[in-house]
Motif scaffolding. Structure first.
Motif, short mmCIF file in Angstrom:
data_model
loop_
_atom_site.label_atom_id
_atom_site.label_comp_id
_atom_site.label_asym_id
_atom_site.label_seq_id
_atom_site.Cartn_x
_atom_site.Cartn_y
_atom_site.Cartn_z
N ARG A 104 0.83 -1.22 0.00
CA ARG A 104 0.00 0.00 0.00
C ARG A 104 0.86 1.26 0.00
N ARG A 105 1.90 1.28 0.82
CA ARG A 105 2.79 2.45 0.85
C ARG A 105 3.56 2.60 -0.45
N ARG A 106 3.96 1.49 -1.03
CA ARG A 106 4.67 1.57 -2.32
C ARG A 106 3.76 2.16 -3.39
N ARG A 107 2.49 1.78 -3.37
CA ARG A 107 1.53 2.36 -4.33
C ARG A 107 1.38 3.87 -4.11
N HIS A 108 1.28 4.26 -2.85
CA HIS A 108 1.22 5.70 -2.57
C HIS A 108 2.49 6.39 -3.05
N GLY A 109 3.63 5.75 -2.87
CA GLY A 109 4.90 6.30 -3.35
C GLY A 109 4.90 6.51 -4.84
N PHE A 110 4.33 5.55 -5.58
CA PHE A 110 4.23 5.70 -7.03
C PHE A 110 3.48 6.98 -7.39
N TRP A 111 2.33 7.19 -6.73
CA TRP A 111 1.53 8.37 -7.06
C TRP A 111 2.20 9.65 -6.60
N TRP A 112 2.94 9.59 -5.49
CA TRP A 112 3.70 10.77 -5.08
C TRP A 112 4.80 11.08 -6.09
N PHE A 113 5.44 10.02 -6.63
CA PHE A 113 6.44 10.26 -7.67
C PHE A 113 5.81 10.89 -8.90
N MET A 114 4.63 10.42 -9.29
CA MET A 114 3.97 11.00 -10.45
C MET A 114 3.61 12.47 -10.20
N ALA A 115 3.15 12.76 -8.99
CA ALA A 115 2.84 14.15 -8.64
C ALA A 115 4.11 15.01 -8.68
N SER A 116 5.20 14.46 -8.16
CA SER A 116 6.45 15.23 -8.18
C SER A 116 6.92 15.46 -9.61
N ASN A 117 6.72 14.47 -10.49
CA ASN A 117 7.07 14.66 -11.91
C ASN A 117 6.30 15.84 -12.50
N VAL A 118 5.01 15.90 -12.22
CA VAL A 118 4.18 16.99 -12.74
C VAL A 118 4.67 18.34 -12.19
N LEU A 119 4.95 18.37 -10.89
CA LEU A 119 5.43 19.62 -10.28
C LEU A 119 6.76 20.05 -10.86
N TRP A 120 7.69 19.09 -11.03
CA TRP A 120 8.99 19.44 -11.60
C TRP A 120 8.86 19.91 -13.05
N ILE A 121 7.95 19.29 -13.80
CA ILE A 121 7.73 19.73 -15.18
C ILE A 121 7.18 21.15 -15.21
N ALA A 122 6.24 21.45 -14.32
CA ALA A 122 5.69 22.81 -14.26
C ALA A 122 6.78 23.82 -13.93
N TRP A 123 7.60 23.48 -12.95
CA TRP A 123 8.69 24.40 -12.57
C TRP A 123 9.72 24.50 -13.70
N GLY A 124 10.03 23.37 -14.32
CA GLY A 124 11.00 23.36 -15.42
C GLY A 124 10.52 24.16 -16.61
N TRP A 125 9.23 24.09 -16.89
CA TRP A 125 8.67 24.87 -18.00
C TRP A 125 8.79 26.36 -17.69
N HIS A 126 8.48 26.71 -16.47
CA HIS A 126 8.55 28.11 -16.04
C HIS A 126 9.97 28.66 -16.14
N THR A 127 10.94 27.84 -15.78
CA THR A 127 12.34 28.30 -15.78
C THR A 127 13.08 27.93 -17.07
#
Length: 77
Positions: free
Chosen positions: A28-51
């Motif tokens: 269960r925690r590993r599954r949550h980790g997967f989704w947190w990684f996907m969320a972090s990917n989206v956040l990093w892409i947003a920041w990367g696009w901005h910069t």
């Protein structure tokens, strides 16, 4: 300072939390980790696009693909 400049901080926290969770022996925690990684990917892409950090965007896309691949390989057949 633009609001998007601050996105790097939640992206960092999400990445660290995700790494912690995917190392868990609990499925269960590993599954949550997967989704947190996907969320972090989206956040990093947003920041990367901005910069205009194109290499970072490419890295996050590649990592997201690898995360999906890893999740699929760990599913029971």
């Amino acid at each position: 300072m633009a609001l998007l400049d601050l996105v790097q901080w939640p992206a960092m926290v999400a990445s660290i939390l995700a790494a912690w969770l995917v190392a868990s022996p609990t499925k269960r925690r590993r599954r949550h980790g997967f989704w947190w990684f996907m969320a972090s990917n989206v956040l990093w892409i947003a920041w990367g696009w901005h910069t205009r950090a194109w290499a970072l965007i490419g890295l996050q896309i590649a990592l997201a693909i690898l995360n999906v691949r890893g999740a699929r390989k760990n599913e029971p057949k």
